[in-house]
Write an enzyme that holds these catalytic residues in place. Structure first.
Site, PDB file in Angstrom:
ATOM      1  N   SER A 135      48.060  47.202   0.938  1.00  0.00           N
ATOM      2  CA  SER A 135      47.679  48.057   1.863  1.00  0.00           C
ATOM      3  C   SER A 135      48.914  48.609   2.228  1.00  0.00           C
ATOM      4  O   SER A 135      49.894  48.072   2.543  1.00  0.00           O
ATOM      5  CB  SER A 135      46.929  47.341   2.973  1.00  0.00           C
ATOM      6  OG  SER A 135      46.920  48.114   3.999  1.00  0.00           O
ATOM      7  N   LYS A 161      45.595  50.894  -1.025  1.00  0.00           N
ATOM      8  CA  LYS A 161      44.906  51.437   0.091  1.00  0.00           C
ATOM      9  C   LYS A 161      46.216  52.042   0.813  1.00  0.00           C
ATOM     10  O   LYS A 161      46.939  51.624   0.990  1.00  0.00           O
ATOM     11  CB  LYS A 161      44.438  50.272   0.733  1.00  0.00           C
ATOM     12  CG  LYS A 161      44.284  50.186   2.330  1.00  0.00           C
ATOM     13  CD  LYS A 161      43.341  49.139   2.920  1.00  0.00           C
ATOM     14  CE  LYS A 161      43.721  48.590   4.393  1.00  0.00           C
ATOM     15  NZ  LYS A 161      42.779  47.860   4.717  1.00  0.00           N
ATOM     16  N   LYS A 163      46.965  54.144   4.644  1.00  0.00           N
ATOM     17  CA  LYS A 163      46.502  54.319   5.919  1.00  0.00           C
ATOM     18  C   LYS A 163      46.689  55.802   6.193  1.00  0.00           C
ATOM     19  O   LYS A 163      47.643  56.421   5.936  1.00  0.00           O
ATOM     20  CB  LYS A 163      47.637  53.636   7.039  1.00  0.00           C
ATOM     21  CG  LYS A 163      47.510  51.995   6.671  1.00  0.00           C
ATOM     22  CD  LYS A 163      46.300  51.405   7.187  1.00  0.00           C
ATOM     23  CE  LYS A 163      46.258  50.260   7.340  1.00  0.00           C
ATOM     24  NZ  LYS A 163      44.967  49.417   8.042  1.00  0.00           N
ATOM     25  N   ASP A 189      42.413  54.063   4.633  1.00  0.00           N
ATOM     26  CA  ASP A 189      42.000  53.029   5.747  1.00  0.00           C
ATOM     27  C   ASP A 189      42.394  53.928   7.126  1.00  0.00           C
ATOM     28  O   ASP A 189      43.625  54.127   7.309  1.00  0.00           O
ATOM     29  CB  ASP A 189      42.484  51.793   5.812  1.00  0.00           C
ATOM     30  CG  ASP A 189      41.977  50.948   7.122  1.00  0.00           C
ATOM     31  OD1 ASP A 189      41.164  51.417   7.829  1.00  0.00           O
ATOM     32  OD2 ASP A 189      42.447  49.782   7.169  1.00  0.00           O
ATOM     33  N   GLU A 214      37.758  53.430   4.779  1.00  0.00           N
ATOM     34  CA  GLU A 214      37.459  51.968   5.515  1.00  0.00           C
ATOM     35  C   GLU A 214      37.636  52.739   7.269  1.00  0.00           C
ATOM     36  O   GLU A 214      38.663  53.387   7.431  1.00  0.00           O
ATOM     37  CB  GLU A 214      38.589  51.170   5.398  1.00  0.00           C
ATOM     38  CG  GLU A 214      38.356  50.056   6.120  1.00  0.00           C
ATOM     39  CD  GLU A 214      39.691  49.013   5.598  1.00  0.00           C
ATOM     40  OE1 GLU A 214      40.349  48.903   4.675  1.00  0.00           O
ATOM     41  OE2 GLU A 214      39.918  47.886   6.322  1.00  0.00           O
ATOM     42  N   ASP A 239      35.197  47.791   8.801  1.00  0.00           N
ATOM     43  CA  ASP A 239      36.427  46.754   9.113  1.00  0.00           C
ATOM     44  C   ASP A 239      35.999  46.502  10.550  1.00  0.00           C
ATOM     45  O   ASP A 239      35.279  45.363  10.917  1.00  0.00           O
ATOM     46  CB  ASP A 239      37.657  47.230   8.829  1.00  0.00           C
ATOM     47  CG  ASP A 239      38.866  46.126   9.215  1.00  0.00           C
ATOM     48  OD1 ASP A 239      38.497  45.120   9.639  1.00  0.00           O
ATOM     49  OD2 ASP A 239      39.930  46.367   8.990  1.00  0.00           O
ATOM     50  N   LYS A 263      37.236  39.916   7.145  1.00  0.00           N
ATOM     51  CA  LYS A 263      38.430  39.075   7.683  1.00  0.00           C
ATOM     52  C   LYS A 263      37.945  37.953   8.292  1.00  0.00           C
ATOM     53  O   LYS A 263      37.176  37.889   9.195  1.00  0.00           O
ATOM     54  CB  LYS A 263      39.475  40.182   8.485  1.00  0.00           C
ATOM     55  CG  LYS A 263      39.856  41.163   7.883  1.00  0.00           C
ATOM     56  CD  LYS A 263      40.494  42.268   8.857  1.00  0.00           C
ATOM     57  CE  LYS A 263      41.276  43.497   8.124  1.00  0.00           C
ATOM     58  NZ  LYS A 263      41.739  44.315   9.136  1.00  0.00           N
ATOM     59  N   GLY A 291      43.209  41.997   5.176  1.00  0.00           N
ATOM     60  CA  GLY A 291      44.238  41.326   5.681  1.00  0.00           C
ATOM     61  C   GLY A 291      44.840  41.715   7.033  1.00  0.00           C
ATOM     62  O   GLY A 291      44.482  42.701   7.671  1.00  0.00           O
TER      63      GLY A 291
HETATM   64  O1  OSB Z   1      42.908  47.578   9.014  1.00  0.00           O
HETATM   65  O2  OSB Z   1      43.109  46.330   7.406  1.00  0.00           O
HETATM   66  C1  OSB Z   1      43.443  46.690   8.470  1.00  0.00           C
HETATM   67  C2  OSB Z   1      46.971  45.174   9.254  1.00  0.00           C
HETATM   68  C3  OSB Z   1      46.767  45.037  10.326  1.00  0.00           C
HETATM   69  C4  OSB Z   1      45.615  45.207  10.874  1.00  0.00           C
HETATM   70  C5  OSB Z   1      44.486  45.822  10.478  1.00  0.00           C
HETATM   71  C6  OSB Z   1      44.848  46.246   8.980  1.00  0.00           C
HETATM   72  C7  OSB Z   1      45.827  45.643   8.613  1.00  0.00           C
HETATM   73  C8  OSB Z   1      46.085  46.249   7.009  1.00  0.00           C
HETATM   74  C9  OSB Z   1      46.870  45.206   6.350  1.00  0.00           C
HETATM   75  O3  OSB Z   1      45.599  46.990   6.466  1.00  0.00           O
HETATM   76  C10 OSB Z   1      46.582  44.469   5.335  1.00  0.00           C
HETATM   77  C11 OSB Z   1      47.519  43.393   4.771  1.00  0.00           C
HETATM   78  O4  OSB Z   1      47.513  42.386   5.381  1.00  0.00           O
HETATM   79  O5  OSB Z   1      48.252  43.552   3.880  1.00  0.00           O
HETATM   80 MG    MG Z   2      41.192  47.979   8.048  1.00  0.00          MG
END
Ligand code: OSB
Ligand code: MG
Length: 375
Positions: A135, A161, A163, A189, A214, A239, A263, A291
């Protein structure tokens, strides 16, 4: 199964790079490490609640409070037949899923260790290795992002992935497709940054063949997501909106998503995560393990749950070194082959917690046992 003692330790670990999402920037990883003791074994887990209530309503302090005041005293006086009893025992506590999950997952680890089996095996995992992706947080420039993508592809990560947020979306995805082509497994995401008013922008993403988008809409929505899914070709993955197997059932029945990100912390623990996995399998909905920037113990739990059969899509459980100069477990989480993490076969989580490393990052700790409560 009696829990004789519980320890909470609050840690703060420096992160190699800040992680930016549509809701904020994480520069350090602060969390609670939970240890549960029974019969000469120790079970571990991490709370994934963050310092600010931005991803969900919990924080490190609320998780500590709920664990200390409501969960731990009852845990110390319960004789568990299996960790599955935990969810029912604490169903009277509304939400606070990350607090519940931290204790429940540690009990699962303890249970597996007492049985001499791996956590993966205890959960019904079937895979010996799992495919993982990365991510990537919002970067200062598109060039920075492209450099990151290039590096992670070179390491063989199986899913990229990125953001996105309003204003930093279509051209970002377009740039990745133009540079790396349409064969790389790519997803975006949004962490709830859009509304149905943004439908034209979201529709533009359809042309880039994303595996999924996402959580584009509100963190507590499944109605508008269903409307949006009817307009989009790209599968929607939920999510933030999914906290339980009931949430998952409703979202699937409404058509709010075609994929679910599981999660463990968000859904209140491994038992509920497994239930969501099983339900999705029944409905033909693929899942993957998300994650929360976990340190090693949290990563280990993610690896175990991702070994279940319906975790078809590569998860976000990348190697420890993506986030930390050193992890608190040994060995650290590494790629055994490009984009592959091997599921440990040792008892419980299958990684050792290195107390000297925990101590390096320790802010404060508290031990709870039955006698201490009686005094
Ligand atoms: O939306 O998946 C998410 C990290 C913190 C809070 C929300 C998210 C995330 C990530 C990181 O996308 C995923 C990772 O742990 O590598
Ligand atoms: Mg997410």
């Amino acid at each position: 199964m009696k829990i004789e003692k519980v320890k909470l330790e609050r840690l703060k670990m420096p992160m190699l790079h800040p992680f930016e999402t549509s809701f904020g920037v994480e520069k350090e990883k602060e969390f609670i490490l939970v240890s549960v003791y029974g019969d000469g074994y120790v079970g571990y887990a991490e709370s994934v609640a963050m310092d600010l209530p931005m991803y969900n309503e919990e924080t490190i302090d609320t998780a500590w409070h709920v664990a200390e005041q409501f969960i731990i005293p009852k845990v110390l006086e319960t004789d568990f037949e299996s960790p599955e009893e935990f969810t029912k025992l604490f169903s009277w506590i509304r939400r606070n899923n990350m607090a519940k999950s931290a204790i429940e997952s540690a009990i699962w680890d303890l249970y597996a260790k007492q049985k001499g089996i791996s956590l993966s095996q205890a959960l019904g995992g079937v895979k010996e290795e799992i495919e993982v992706g990365v991510s990537i947080g919002i970067q200062p420039t598109v060039e920075d992002l492209l450099k990151k993508v290039e590096g992670f592809l070179a390491e063989g990560y199986k899913k990229i992935k990125v953001k996105i947020k309003p204003g930093v979306d279509v051209e970002l995805v377009k740039a990745i497709r133009e540079t790396f082509g349409y064969d790389i497994p790519l997803m975006a995401d949004a962490n709830s940054a859009y509304t149905l008013d943004d439908i034209d922008t979201l529709k533009q993403l359809d042309q880039y063949g994303l595996i999924m988008i996402e959580q584009p809409l509100a963190h507590d929505d499944i109605i508008d997501h269903a409307k949006l899914q009817r307009e989009l070709q790209t599968p929607i993955c939920l999510d933030e909106s999914i906290h339980s197997v009931e949430d998952a059932r409703k979202a699937i029945e409404l058509g709010s998503c075609k994929i679910i990100n599981i999660k463990i912390g968000r859904v209140g623990g491994l038992t509920e995560a497994k239930k969501i996995h099983d339900l999705c399998k029944l409905y033909g909905i693929p899942v993957w393990c998300g994650g929360m920037l976990e340190a090693g113990v949290g990563r280990a739990h993610n690896i175990a749950i991702a070994s279940l059969s319906n975790f078809i899509i590569p998860g976000d459980t990348s190697a420890s070194k993506k986030y930390f100069a050193e992890d608190i477990i040994g060995p650290e989480v590494t790629l055994s082959k490009p984009g592959i993490v091997t599921v440990p076969k040792g008892p419980g989580i299958g990684f050792k917690v290195i107390q000297e490393k925990v101590d390096n990052y320790l802010l404060n700790s508290k031990v709870f046992c039955k006698e201490a409560i009686l005094v």
